[in-house]
Design a protein around this motif. Structure first.
Motif, mmCIF file in Angstrom:
data_model
loop_
_atom_site.group_PDB
_atom_site.id
_atom_site.type_symbol
_atom_site.label_atom_id
_atom_site.label_comp_id
_atom_site.label_asym_id
_atom_site.label_seq_id
_atom_site.Cartn_x
_atom_site.Cartn_y
_atom_site.Cartn_z
ATOM 1 N N ILE A 92 4.729 38.925 5.749
ATOM 2 C CA ILE A 92 4.473 39.223 7.407
ATOM 3 C C ILE A 92 5.386 39.922 8.044
ATOM 4 O O ILE A 92 4.856 40.892 9.527
ATOM 5 N N THR A 93 6.097 39.449 7.763
ATOM 6 C CA THR A 93 6.901 41.138 7.982
ATOM 7 C C THR A 93 6.342 41.950 8.343
ATOM 8 O O THR A 93 6.342 43.278 9.441
ATOM 9 N N GLN A 94 5.820 43.254 6.892
ATOM 10 C CA GLN A 94 5.582 44.325 6.987
ATOM 11 C C GLN A 94 4.281 44.154 7.803
ATOM 12 O O GLN A 94 3.376 45.008 8.190
ATOM 13 N N PRO A 96 13.857 34.326 9.404
ATOM 14 C CA PRO A 96 13.846 35.988 10.169
ATOM 15 C C PRO A 96 13.279 36.813 9.735
ATOM 16 O O PRO A 96 13.632 37.063 9.109
ATOM 17 N N LEU A 97 12.216 37.101 10.739
ATOM 18 C CA LEU A 97 11.370 38.115 10.075
ATOM 19 C C LEU A 97 12.792 40.023 10.389
ATOM 20 O O LEU A 97 12.648 40.343 11.557
ATOM 21 N N VAL A 139 19.758 32.356 13.774
ATOM 22 C CA VAL A 139 18.967 32.968 13.310
ATOM 23 C C VAL A 139 19.588 34.793 13.495
ATOM 24 O O VAL A 139 18.920 35.325 12.298
ATOM 25 N N GLN A 140 20.707 34.902 14.187
ATOM 26 C CA GLN A 140 20.878 36.821 13.475
ATOM 27 C C GLN A 140 21.690 36.229 12.406
ATOM 28 O O GLN A 140 21.849 37.718 12.087
ATOM 29 N N SER A 189 17.079 45.157 11.536
ATOM 30 C CA SER A 189 16.738 44.462 12.981
ATOM 31 C C SER A 189 15.412 43.136 12.826
ATOM 32 O O SER A 189 14.745 42.872 12.554
ATOM 33 N N ILE A 190 16.249 41.919 13.448
ATOM 34 C CA ILE A 190 15.125 41.177 14.378
ATOM 35 C C ILE A 190 14.033 41.829 14.730
ATOM 36 O O ILE A 190 14.126 41.250 15.671
#
Length: 992
Positions: free
Chosen positions: A713-715, A677-678, A645-646, A683-684
């Motif tokens: 979705i991240t936003q 990944p969000l 994921v990183q 930064s995750i």
């Protein structure tokens, strides 16, 4: 009282000559004078009314005391508000004067035998009554204007209606107060100022409403006019400047660069941002008005912003309606709207009348416009009616006839239109397909040519007989279904059809082969040879195959297109969700509810980063077993899964070759997984996981859209977290502000007590002086009593002296107690600047004299008064005296060889608008660099431990509160001059 009516005066004078008004003065000043010269006539005065002034002479036995005043006031027939003036030729005892005022006397005149004194007093009350009458007329005119404004302002918001009610209430209260007491004129003027502001605001709102109703006015013109209207509602001594931002366009007042922005308000409609209003003030105005934007102005600007939001919305809707109207009028399709209850056509577009060759008059009967053969007309009408009334769309193709008898083929779709939850209208959209039908017939001429063409058509083509067996299939049909052409010849239509739609397919085939009108274009699902479900878009038409009726079907694979469309709809839904203020739990539930509309997604979850625990934590999941969720709840930072994921890259793998993920994925029936990944600010913050139990692979386009959904979705997560943080910070700031305000009030009171310390020496001297007089008076009385030679006159004189000095001590103590009281809720009153300065000097003058400080007063006459609070104004003076005393003593300590004359000079003067105070000392002065910080709280140039640094800050606050201004000039080791100015009271200017 009318302005031109005589001023009615009663002169009650039994002496017969003291109260005299010359006849020429009666005529010149429009007086109506009634004289009463005996007790009997005076008794009648008690029951008389309608006079504007009662003048009574009490210098004889006929009218001995205040009882006649009390009798007039008690009379129910007399106007209780009529002023009563008592005339005395000599100065009586104070007790008699107190009794006269308590009985209801408004004023007392001494030496009433002087004709000028009598006339001036009558003229004063006449002028007061004329001003009251004039104000009443003006109030009547204002109420009339207010009524006209209410009539014009019917379309404004409920807030404006409340404002109008408040204005009307204010009018009524002010009018009543003026009629009751002349002293309330001051309050009326203050309320009138507020009324003026409200009228300006109403004019602004009415002007904006008028601009919005002007037809075909561009938005640029509307905003340019609106900017000037808003500016006029915010005028102070100088003009306010306004800027409106709309669609990245700026509409501004002139000279905007020379002003400073003071406040902004968002323009919204139903929580949608539409623009912004910003108010600017010139820098000079901001120096004069410390708070140019009070809460009332903020509320008014909020009302303007709400109205502009509605106007913008209305104009945008109107613009779209005009575009829609042009589209309908210029459409090549026939469009009509029919009222199902009345069976009348409510609307047709120009193409409708043109195609049928009719006029608008011919559209009155809807049923006569469909000229189908009688055999089919009844069945079609029945089918259309049943379909539309069920809330469904009817589509069909039939042959129609124009008004001139010419026949043509018409394809029609009829849609239901709802009103109050019921189908009330039908919308018909038709097109002339005569050309299409003609082409279709021409294609039937040559089957060989037809088969040759069909073989290379980019759409799949099959021909089916009544039994559902395929009679013909082209190469494209084979490619879509996965069968060969030979295999398709041996296949039945039910083999290709998805089980869920087999019955629908059979019904459609049977109806078309019977010659019934059915839906030609439709969407359905098929099953390929490999067992995959595909979505197709098909159209069918009745044809002949080897002289037998058959169904010809053209179809295209739209599986990818439909998936793409479904994903876009999901994306739009999530975009809309991000505009609604919701919590994370609700947002995640709605997101996955939306995602599950997509066939590929069978399970999923969201992990969020927990920096304290150094791991990802599963915060929401759906479609997974409890055992799987328990085993996969956390992803530590040191795990292989987190390292993948990183990399901040989208991962899409099947479980067969995706080792780092749990082995129990296969137990869940998961065939493939999509991991996004969000990432926010590099930064995750979490991970979005989506899984499927089908064998279908995601296309590149589908993955791109899912990545776009992940970004949204991240936003949304970031926005919700920021909103929560802002909410917490706002609560903390509010509590901190409350604490600071409480501490500030305590510090102000502390500063006031420090000023009391400065007053202590002077107060001690002020009290000691009357105490000494009392002591000496008592010694004299005791000495006289010891000699037994004391007269009653002597004792009365000494006791009166003792009583007067005790009262003086009491006044000093009361003054100190009032000054030291917490003044946070003090009332506004008239302030005589000269009187405040004299009182302040009298308290500290003796103390400063013993410290060799000389106070010079140069107080101008006829200053009038300003509005504020006398106690707070005294605190200003004490703070200035304290600072001056420190500066003088500091300078004296620096002079080693010689002393100097320590002076404090106070000068007052005025003009028509303002009162000016100059407070100057010749002390040590202030450094130039410190002048700009001198009013800041806790800033002080005194040594540590001396002073709080609040003195001048409090002075600045009090003067600003009184709508005044303060400026300090100073030269080091030379002088310090404090220049203060206050606005004159409006009532004071009116009296002048």
């Amino acid at each position: 009282m009318k302005i031109n009516s005589p001023f009615r005066v009663i002169l009650a004078d039994s002496s017969g000559g003291v109260l005299q008004v010359p006849q020429k003065e009666i005529q010149r000043r429009n007086l109506d004078v009634t004289r009463i010269t005996n007790v009997k006539a005076f008794d009648d005065l008690i029951n008389r009314k309608g006079f504007n002034l009662i003048f009574i002479c009490l210098d004889n036995d006929e009218f001995p005391d205040e009882k006649i005043v009390a009798a007039i006031r008690r009379s129910s027939k007399n106007n209780l508000d009529t002023p009563i003036v008592v005339s005395l030729t000599s100065h009586p005892e104070n007790k008699l004067i107190d009794r006269l005022y308590k009985a209801g006397t408004n004023d007392i005149v001494f030496d009433s035998g002087n004709e000028n004194h009598l006339l001036s007093k009558i003229y004063l009350f006449q002028q007061l009554f004329l001003k009251v009458a004039k104000l009443n007329q003006e109030n009547g005119a204002l109420r009339k204007k207010n009524a006209q404004l209410e009539k014009r302002n019917g379309k404004l918001t409920q807030q404006l209606k409340q404002d109008k009610i408040l204005l009307q209430k204010t009018y009524k209260e002010l009018s009543n107060e003026i009629d009751k007491n002349v002293n309330t004129i001051l309050k009326l003027n203050e309320q009138s100022l507020m009324l003026t502001e409200k009228v300006k605001e109403l004019d602004c709102l009415i002007a904006i409403a008028a601009y919005s109703e002007e037809e075909d006015t561009p938005m640029e013109t509307f905003f340019s006019k609106t900017v000037n209207s808003i500016a006029r509602a915010f005028h102070r001594d100088e003009k306010a400047l306004v800027e409106i931002i709309y669609n990245n366009q700026h509409f501004r007042s002139a000279n905007l660069k020379k002003a400073k922005k003071t406040y902004c308000m968002e323009i919204c409609f139903q929580q949608e941002h539409a623009g912004q209003i910003c108010i600017y003030y010139p820098l000079k105005t901001l120096e004069t008005f410390a708070n140019p934007f009070p809460p009332a102005k903020k509320q008014f600007l909020s009302t303007v912003a709400n109205n502009l939001g509605q106007i913008i919305r209305r104009k945008e809707v109107s613009k779209r309606l005009k575009i829609f109207q042009r589209a309908v009028d210029q459409s090549p399709l026939m469009i009509s709207v029919v009222n199902l209850k009345t069976k009348k056509i409510e609307f047709v577009n120009p193409m409708f009348t043109k195609m049928l060759g009719i006029s608008m008059e011919d559209t009155k009967n809807a049923e006569q416009l469909i000229n189908i053969s009688d055999r089919k007309l009844s069945a079609i009408r029945k089918e259309v009616k049943q379909t539309v009334l069920k809330g469904k769309t009817w589509k069909g193709t039939y042959q129609n006839k124009k008004k001139n008898g010419q026949r043509f083929w018409q394809r029609t779709a009829i849609y239901p239109l709802f009103e109050n939850g019921e189908v009330a209208y039908s919308l018909g959209i038709s097109e002339d397909i005569t050309g299409e039908v003609r082409i279709s017939k021409e294609l039937k001429i040559s089957r060989d040519s037809y088969e040759h063409i069909a073989r290379y058509v980019p759409s799949g083509i099959i021909i089916v007989n009544k039994q559902g067996r395929l009679l013909f299939a082209n190469e494209k049909a084979a490619a879509i279904t996965g069968y060969s052409v030979a295999e398709l010849y041996k296949t039945n239509i039910t083999t290709l059809t998805h089980p869920d739609v087999i019955e629908e397919t059979k019904t459609r085939l049977a109806a078309r082969l019977k010659g019934l009108e059915v839906k030609n274009n439709f969407e359905t699902r098929i099953v390929t040879k490999k067992g995959e479900t595909r979505t197709i878009e098909a159209s069918g038409v009745l044809t002949k195959w080897k002289d037998k009726t058959a169904d010809l079907i053209l179809f295209n694979d739209i599986t990818e297109k439909k998936h793409f469309s479904d994903l876009l709809n999901i994306q739009y839904s999530i975009d809309y969700l991000s505009t609604i203020p919701v919590g994370l739990d609700y947002a995640f539930a709605r997101i996955f509810e939306t995602l599950f509309r997509y066939e590929w997604i069978d399970a999923g979850g969201i992990y969020l980063m927990n920096e304290n625990a150094r791991r990802l934590e599963l915060v929401f999941n759906i479609g997974l077993s409890d055992g799987f969720v328990k085993a996969s709840r956390f992803v530590p930072k040191k795990s292989e899964r987190f390292k993948l994921v990183q990399q901040k890259k989208t991962l899409y793998h099947s479980c067969k070759n995706y080792i780092p993920f749990p082995k129990n994925l296969s137990d869940e029936g998961i065939k493939a997984i999509f991991i996004f990944p969000l990432v926010h600010d590099d930064s995750i913050i979490g991970v979005l996981n989506l899984a499927t139990r089908s064998e279908v692979e995601l296309t590149a386009h589908e993955r791109l859209i899912l990545e776009s959904i992940g970004n949204r979705i991240t936003q949304m997560i970031t926005l919700i977290n920021i909103q929560n943080e802002l909410k917490e910070k706002n609560q903390e700031l509010q509590q901190t502000l409350k604490d600071i305000q409480e501490k500030h009030q305590l510090l102000i009171q502390k500063s006031k007590l420090e000023s009391l310390g400065e007053m202590a020496a002077g107060v001690a001297h002020e009290i000691n002086q009357p105490l000494g007089i009392i002591f000496l008076s008592l010694e004299n009385i005791l000495f006289k009593l010891s000699g037994q030679d004391v007269s009653k006159k002597y004792l009365d004189k000494k006791l009166n002296s003792i009583s007067d000095n005790i009262k003086k001590i009491k006044e000093i103590i009361d003054h100190i107690r009032i000054f030291s009281r917490d003044q946070r809720s003090i009332i506004i009153e008239r302030v005589d600047i000269n009187d405040v300065i004299r009182k302040s000097c009298s308290t500290i003058e003796e103390h400063y004299y013993y410290n060799n400080i000389h106070i010079e007063l140069d107080l101008g006459e006829g200053l009038g008064f300003t509005l504020g609070n006398n106690s707070k104004m005294e605190q200003v003076m004490y703070n200035l005296f304290s600072n001056a005393k420190f500066a003088l003593e500091d300078k004296e300590s620096l002079l080693t060889d010689k002393s100097f004359d320590k002076k404090i000079r106070i000068r007052t003067h005025c003009n028509d608008e303002k009162i000016f105070v100059e407070f100057e000392d010749n002390g040590t002065g202030i450094e130039t660099d410190n002048l700009e910080n001198i009013f800041n709280p806790f800033f002080t140039t005194k040594p540590e431990g001396i002073g709080t640094g609040l003195g001048l800050s409090i002075v600045y606050g009090i003067i600003t509160e009184m709508k005044g201004a303060i400026r300090i000039e100073s030269k080091r080791k030379k002088f310090t001059r404090v220049n203060i100015e206050f606005p004159k009271s409006a009532f004071n200017k009116e009296m002048n």
